[in-house]
Design a protein around this motif. Structure first.
Motif, short mmCIF file in Angstrom:
data_model
loop_
_atom_site.label_atom_id
_atom_site.label_comp_id
_atom_site.label_asym_id
_atom_site.label_seq_id
_atom_site.Cartn_x
_atom_site.Cartn_y
_atom_site.Cartn_z
N GLY A 113 55.75 2.72 36.23
CA GLY A 113 55.87 4.07 35.59
C GLY A 113 55.95 5.00 36.78
N PHE A 114 55.09 4.67 37.72
CA PHE A 114 54.88 5.73 39.02
C PHE A 114 56.23 5.14 39.97
N PHE A 115 56.77 3.99 39.99
CA PHE A 115 58.07 3.62 40.88
C PHE A 115 59.19 4.10 40.13
N SER A 116 59.06 4.43 38.70
CA SER A 116 60.53 4.97 38.13
C SER A 116 60.53 6.41 38.08
N VAL A 117 59.26 7.06 38.41
CA VAL A 117 59.30 8.49 38.43
C VAL A 117 59.78 8.85 39.93
N VAL A 118 59.39 8.09 40.84
CA VAL A 118 59.80 8.26 42.20
C VAL A 118 61.49 7.72 42.32
N MET A 119 61.89 6.78 41.66
CA MET A 119 63.42 6.65 41.80
C MET A 119 64.19 7.90 40.95
N ILE A 120 63.65 8.16 40.03
CA ILE A 120 64.33 9.35 39.15
C ILE A 120 64.51 10.45 40.34
N GLY A 121 63.40 10.93 40.86
CA GLY A 121 63.52 11.93 41.86
C GLY A 121 64.33 11.70 42.82
N THR A 122 64.47 10.40 43.52
CA THR A 122 65.32 10.01 44.39
C THR A 122 66.73 10.27 43.89
#
Length: 272
Positions: free
Chosen positions: A73-82
């Motif tokens: 989930g944390f990785f997904s949030v970072v990638m969404i922002g990216t």
């Protein structure tokens, strides 16, 4: 000479470039350089990583694996922002330079940008160049190239590495402007004039900046130190001007005229 209306198509843009070049008397077409394409590849990579992160998060939820839910989930949030940042930056890049190109002709150049199409003749153009090497923690990150062109009619354009092959068209323009303007500058010096390049100036007897000058019998070498011009005199160097080279119009013409006069110790001959 400027047109501010955005071209409706590539064909219309080419027609306008040819028309403006003909009106300005630029002669035969030499080369063309389009805008460097936007880097959508990085955005696509981030998008696929985001999809992978979301998929792993869903698996974690289905399997009731809290550690996987949290990590993915944390990785997904970072990638969404990216992805969002990448899309915005790339969209802005496309909007700013999309359709831009640089066309070089026998006697001048035409820049086409979203704001308009502008022509410059080599014999009258003023060119400011800022070439900057970038470092982070002592590690070289790359070089940016920033050219500002101005004409006697008030036309102005800024072109940078967003136009492809800057290492080709940059020196090509420098050489063309020097070839067009050096003979006239040398003729003015022969006629007894002081020829100015921003703060720098050259005469038949001296080279200087403001009230600071040195005679041709003592001038040995022109170098750039910390972005400003320095003159070698009696084996030592002193700062000729505190004005950065990036603010000296046609500094490369000044360099060529300096070498022409220094090599003849002020005895000025015609420049072909």
């Amino acid at each position: 000479m400027t047109e501010f209306a955005a071209p409706a198509s590539d064909a219309e843009l080419l027609r306008r470039i040819g028309q403006i070049a003909e009106q300005a008397g630029l002669g035969a077409h030499r080369s063309a350089y389009p805008a460097a394409p936007a880097n959508w590849g990085a955005v696509r990579t981030a998008f696929f990583l985001m999809v992978g992160g979301v998929t792993l998060t869903a698996i974690g939820v289905a399997a009731n694996l809290e550690w996987l839910q949290g990590l993915a989930g944390f990785f997904s949030v970072v990638m969404i922002g990216t992805v969002l940042i990448g899309v915005v930056r790339t969209w802005r890049y496309d909007r700013k330079v999309g359709g831009s190109r640089l066309d070089l002709f026998e006697h001048g150049m035409v820049t086409a940008q979203p704001g308009g199409v502008v022509a410059f003749r080599y014999e009258t153009a003023e060119v400011l160049q800022r070439i900057t090497e970038h470092y982070r923690n002592g590690v070289f990150q790359g070089t940016t190239y920033h050219y500002t062109f101005a004409g006697p009619d008030g036309a102005r354009a800024v072109v940078n590495e967003a136009v492809a092959n800057v290492l080709t068209w940059g020196p090509e323009i420098q050489q063309a402007v020097t070839t067009a303007q050096l003979p006239r500058a040398a003729a003015r010096v022969r006629a007894g004039e002081r020829v100015a390049f921003g703060d720098l100036w050259i005469s038949a007897t001296e080279v200087g900046s403001g009230r600071k000058s040195v005679g041709w019998d003592r001038a040995e070498q022109l170098v750039v130190v910390s972005g400003s011009a320095s003159i070698g005199v009696d084996g030592k160097f002193f700062g000729l001007s505190t004005t950065p080279i990036s603010r000296i119009p046609n500094f490369f013409v000044f360099q060529a005229l300096f070498e022409h006069l220094r090599s003849s110790h002020g005895r000025i001959s015609a420049v072909d």
